[in-house]
Every structure is written in C-alpha cells, then in structure tokens.
Write an enzyme that holds these catalytic residues in place. Sequence first.
Site, PDB file in Angstrom:
ATOM      1  N   GLU A  65       5.244  12.783  -6.203  1.00 49.00           N
ATOM      2  CA  GLU A  65       5.955  11.507  -6.272  1.00 49.00           C
ATOM      3  C   GLU A  65       6.064  10.851  -4.906  1.00 49.00           C
ATOM      4  O   GLU A  65       5.879   9.632  -4.764  1.00 49.00           O
ATOM      5  CB  GLU A  65       7.347  11.715  -6.872  1.00 49.00           C
ATOM      6  CG  GLU A  65       8.273  10.506  -6.801  1.00 49.00           C
ATOM      7  CD  GLU A  65       7.761   9.291  -7.557  1.00 49.00           C
ATOM      8  OE1 GLU A  65       8.373   8.210  -7.415  1.00 49.00           O
ATOM      9  OE2 GLU A  65       6.747   9.400  -8.279  1.00 49.00           O
ATOM     10  N   HIS A  68       2.831   9.304  -3.965  1.00 52.81           N
ATOM     11  CA  HIS A  68       2.658   8.040  -4.691  1.00 52.81           C
ATOM     12  C   HIS A  68       3.396   6.907  -3.980  1.00 52.81           C
ATOM     13  O   HIS A  68       2.879   5.796  -3.837  1.00 52.81           O
ATOM     14  CB  HIS A  68       3.168   8.222  -6.120  1.00 52.81           C
ATOM     15  CG  HIS A  68       3.127   6.968  -6.934  1.00 52.81           C
ATOM     16  ND1 HIS A  68       4.273   6.367  -7.423  1.00 52.81           N
ATOM     17  CD2 HIS A  68       2.092   6.181  -7.335  1.00 52.81           C
ATOM     18  CE1 HIS A  68       3.933   5.277  -8.097  1.00 52.81           C
ATOM     19  NE2 HIS A  68       2.631   5.137  -8.054  1.00 52.81           N
TER      20      HIS A  68
END
Length: 650
Positions: A65, A68
């Site tokens: 995450e 990202h």
Amino acid sequence: MKTTSERDRAGLLRRLAWAGSGFALGLIVLGGIVRITGSGMGCGDHWPRCNGEWFPPLDLPTLIESSHRWAAALVSVLVFAVAAVALRRHRAEPRLRNPALLAAGLLVVQVLLGAVTVKLVLPPWVVITHFANAMLLLAALLVVALRASADRPEVLPRPERHKHHGLVLATAGLGFVVILFGAQVANFDAGLLCLGFPLCNGSALPPEGDLAVLHWSHRALAFAFVGLLGVLVAAARRNRAEGDVAAGSGGTADGTQLRRWAWIVLGATLVQVGVAAAMILHLLPASLRALHLLVGTVIWAALVILVFHSGRTRSSDAYGDLAFGSVPSSRDQQPSLAADLVTLTKPRIISLLLVTTVAPMFITPAGLPSASLVFWVVVGGYLMAGGANAINMWFDRDIDTRMARTRLRPIASGRITPASGLGFALGLTAVAFAIFWTQVNPLSAWLALGGLLFYVFVYTIWLKRSSPQNIVIGGAAGAFPPLVGWAAVTGGLDLAAVYLFAIIFYWTPPHFWALALVKQADYARAGVPMMPVVRGEARTKYEMLVYTLILLPLTVLPFFFGALGPFYGVAAVLLGARLLWHCVRVTRARQVTPVAWGMYRYSLLYLALLFVAMGVDRTLPFGRPSAPEVIILDHASRQAAVPVSGHLGH
C-alpha cells in the site's frame, strides 16, 4: 506540418507526457495488486501518511500500500509538470494545453477519491469510481503525448476523415464499459458466481442473482467487444486511405497506423480472453487476476491510440461502405439488392432507437428481463422501425431527389421501384407485429405499430411538408421505443414510462434542428418548411436552447427523487452539461455549420449514453434497494403487485 523547431519546442512536453502515461499505467496495475492482495488498509485509515508515519515499519500489506502511494506521488509530480509546461510553452495551442489541464483536473479528483476510499474503508462504489477516473487520467496523458508527437495534432474535418471513425469510437466506448463491468465483478466479489468458460454455469442464459447477472453481463459485453473489433479490423483492412497524417509515429499514405492499432487491440483482446478463461477455470489465482488487469489496461491504452490515429486517417473514394448501409457515389460501384434493402431500413438511426427500447427494460419494477425477451424485442423493434423508415423513403422519393443528402437513396435513385420498396416496408411491418404479438405481448405490438403509424401519417405525410413545428410534434414518434420496452417487460404502462417518453420528446427538437441548420439549403430546395428555412437561424437557435434547458432538469429529476442512483445522476449531469455547452456554442456561432454539426453528432451519443446509464445504474448491486409493493394496471386490466420503490416506477 510541424517544423523541426516546433517539434523540439514540444519535446519536453512529449517526454513528460509519455513518462506520465507509462507510470500511470503501472500505477493502475499496482492499485489492482493492492486490491487483489487485500492490502488496501495496509496503512490503516491514515492518509496521506501510512499508519501515521511517512516511513512506517513494513510488513507485506504495508509495503504494497505504501508503494502504491509513493508511486501515486510520482505520477502526480509528472502530471502537474505536464500541465505546467503546457501552460508555459503551449498556452496558445489548445490542442496541447486543454488535455494537459484536463489531466491535472482528473489527478485532483483521483487524489480526493483515494483519500475517500481509505477514510470510508474501501467501499466498492468508491473503489470503482477511483479506477474509472484513473483510466480517464491515463487517456488524457496519452492524448497529450500523441498530440505532442504528431506532425499534425488536429483531427481531420469530418468530410476528409475515413468513414468508419464512428465505429472506432463505438468500439472504444464499449471497451471502456467492459472494463468498468470487470471492475464491478472484482470489487463485488462476483468472480466465482459464473463458473466455466465460455458458458456461465453451463448455460448461455443469465443466471439467478444480481451479482451473478453482473458477471454474466461482463462476459456478454466482452464477447460483443470482440465481435465489434472483428468488424473494425475487417473495415480497416479494406480502407485505402489517402494519408495517415500522424507522422512522427510511423504514419504512411495507406492508413497503416489505423490498421496496425486495430490489429494490436484485437490481438491484446484475444490474449485477455485467454487469461480470463484460465483465471476462471483455475478459480481466480492472484497472479492471473493481476495479469488480467494489466492486459485490460494495455487494451484501454491501445484503444485511445487507435482513436487518435482514426481521427487523422483520410477517407478514400475507393473505400466501399456497403456493410453499414450507405451508398457509394460512383455508378460503377452499384450496391447489391441486399445492401439497398438494408439501406431502406436506415440501420444507423435504428441503432439509437433500439438503445432507447432496451435500456428501459432493465429499470422496470418487474426486475431484469430474460435474454430471450430482449432478443425478440430487438428483432421486432428493428423490423418495425425498418418498415417505418422504408415507408418514409417511399413517400418522400420526390423530394429526396432534390436533396444532396438523400438523392442516392435506393428508391429516389431508381435502383428499387416504389412498389417494391412499399411492399418490402409493409412486409417488415407485418413480421414485426407478429413477433411482438406472439413472442412478447399484445400491448408491445400495438405500441410498436402505433409508433410506426404516428411517424408515417402524422410526421411524414402531414406535418413534414406543412409546418415548421413538424419535428416537435411528429418527432414524438421517436419517443415510442421506451414505451415498447417498458410494456414488453411489465405488460403495462405507468407514469415512469411516460416520463421516458417525455425525455426523448424534449430531446428531439434541439437534436434535429441542429441537423436542419446544417442542411437548411437542402430543405429549402426541397420545399420542406424546417424551422431554419421558415423562421431563420436566430429563432431556431433560441428554440433549441429553450428545449435544451427544459430537457436537462428533466433528466436529472429521477436521481433527486431516488428513482435512479448516483451513477445515473452523475452521468446525467455530465452528459447534460456537454449538451448545453454545444447548444450555447450554436447560439453564439456566426459560422453555424461546424458547431451545429458537432451538436447533432453529440446529441446522438448523449441520448444513447443517457439511456445506457439508466440500465447500468439499475444493474449495480448497490443501486437495487429493497422495495415495498404497489399496484400497477396491466394491459388486460388486471392488477398485479410489483416492487417499485427505488425504480422509475415509483
């Protein structure tokens, strides 16, 4: 053509845009990996920091995450750099400046959606919107890169462009819809509700359950996309264009880029079908799901590039168009009898009528229609509309010979005799009525026939040649299709169906008067009292604006009253804003032909997308609330209790 110095001046923008496109594509795939691995909350509900820190301790979900988010930050820097360079160096070039600024605007929306996604703990509809916006951002960056790379960034005027550009746009639009349905299947965990391939649970018909139907619809649309691509590739192979002017990317004088990218899209799509089959047969392994997303994103990028080259590929006199119902201009390329019979039905017009017939079938209180019912409604609807159009050509054969737009029609040109044309039309009408009566229901048969009779007698025979209000009153014939679709599913009519009728009724005048402004010389020569001919351009523009201002609030009301959900509401507002923009441009234009032509073409797309948005909204799992029962009177005067709350029938 651009000079060397002009290319060099656009070099920085070109490099930034291509870099941004590449990283945006990678970011979309990385975002999919976040969802596939369940890492969406790897940073908790903190945003923009991860677990309250910029560089937190990393377990696998946090690593995925946070990666990202940092990749998103890099893309943000590139997008804003593209916008800054476009404003600084290319302010006077709207073809470069505008898509760059659009990309920056989409980026802001994307960042906000990312924050909302985390704060609301990954609601599916926000995740899907986030994904759709990312695809649009990628498209905007690609447009900047392509325009900065090409010798000629302008789209060719419509008369100079090859004849299948509309097919290219339709293919790209369907591709985007397929991608959005795929995102819904993934985010609503519907991937295993349709086992087996290519059939769904061993059947070609829709399965039970909303989510299973969603998966089935994604497959059906994907197969339709493959078929449309096949048609496009065949058309591109036949094209003998005079010049593909997108030089700087290998353009040649024979439409090579158009054909090349059509083949690339088709090849990538066939790979995608293979990946999808393997993914389903192996019960959705993470690696194949990520590959499916990657190939889908590549297909979308290739579609954007295909549209770009299509708009810059010239037409050719040697290029036949019979498969799509048009007539070649030269006598040595006479179409076959079959092609002329297809032309009599006006297939391009019927395609829009079928959209406005089928879409209402998915929003009735009776639930989703069966595939067989939709099939028979489409067949019967095509034949009935084709019969009406053929009768119109038979009756108008005298004035068709005086208009450049219509003088090559089969009856007007003498290739089909009037008696044969009328007999063909009446035969289509009889077969269509029989199909509706036996395969659908009697009410739909009478409504379809009523639409034909209204079009023939009220519009064609009476009003068209006698009143400038011909298209206002007579155009109501085009509003019958939603009534037919509604009655086909429910066996009756209610105020919701009449409401759909009203939308098309108020859409028709600005749509058709835009064409009348372009073709007013033709209408004057033929003695047809269209509004621009009788009342002048100023009055026509004013009335177009009035009808548009009535139409737009009418289309948004279903959302405010809860009859349709947020997907439709957003679509209605965005589509309506663009239609109003076109109408205002027509009102202010001194040279009315190009802007009126633009409004006419957009109005066709507007109505189709508006009705598609209705159907899509009702198929979304979060847009189908439970409902109490009300009484609706059917065509046989029987009362049946059906759920309608949350539907247009409310």
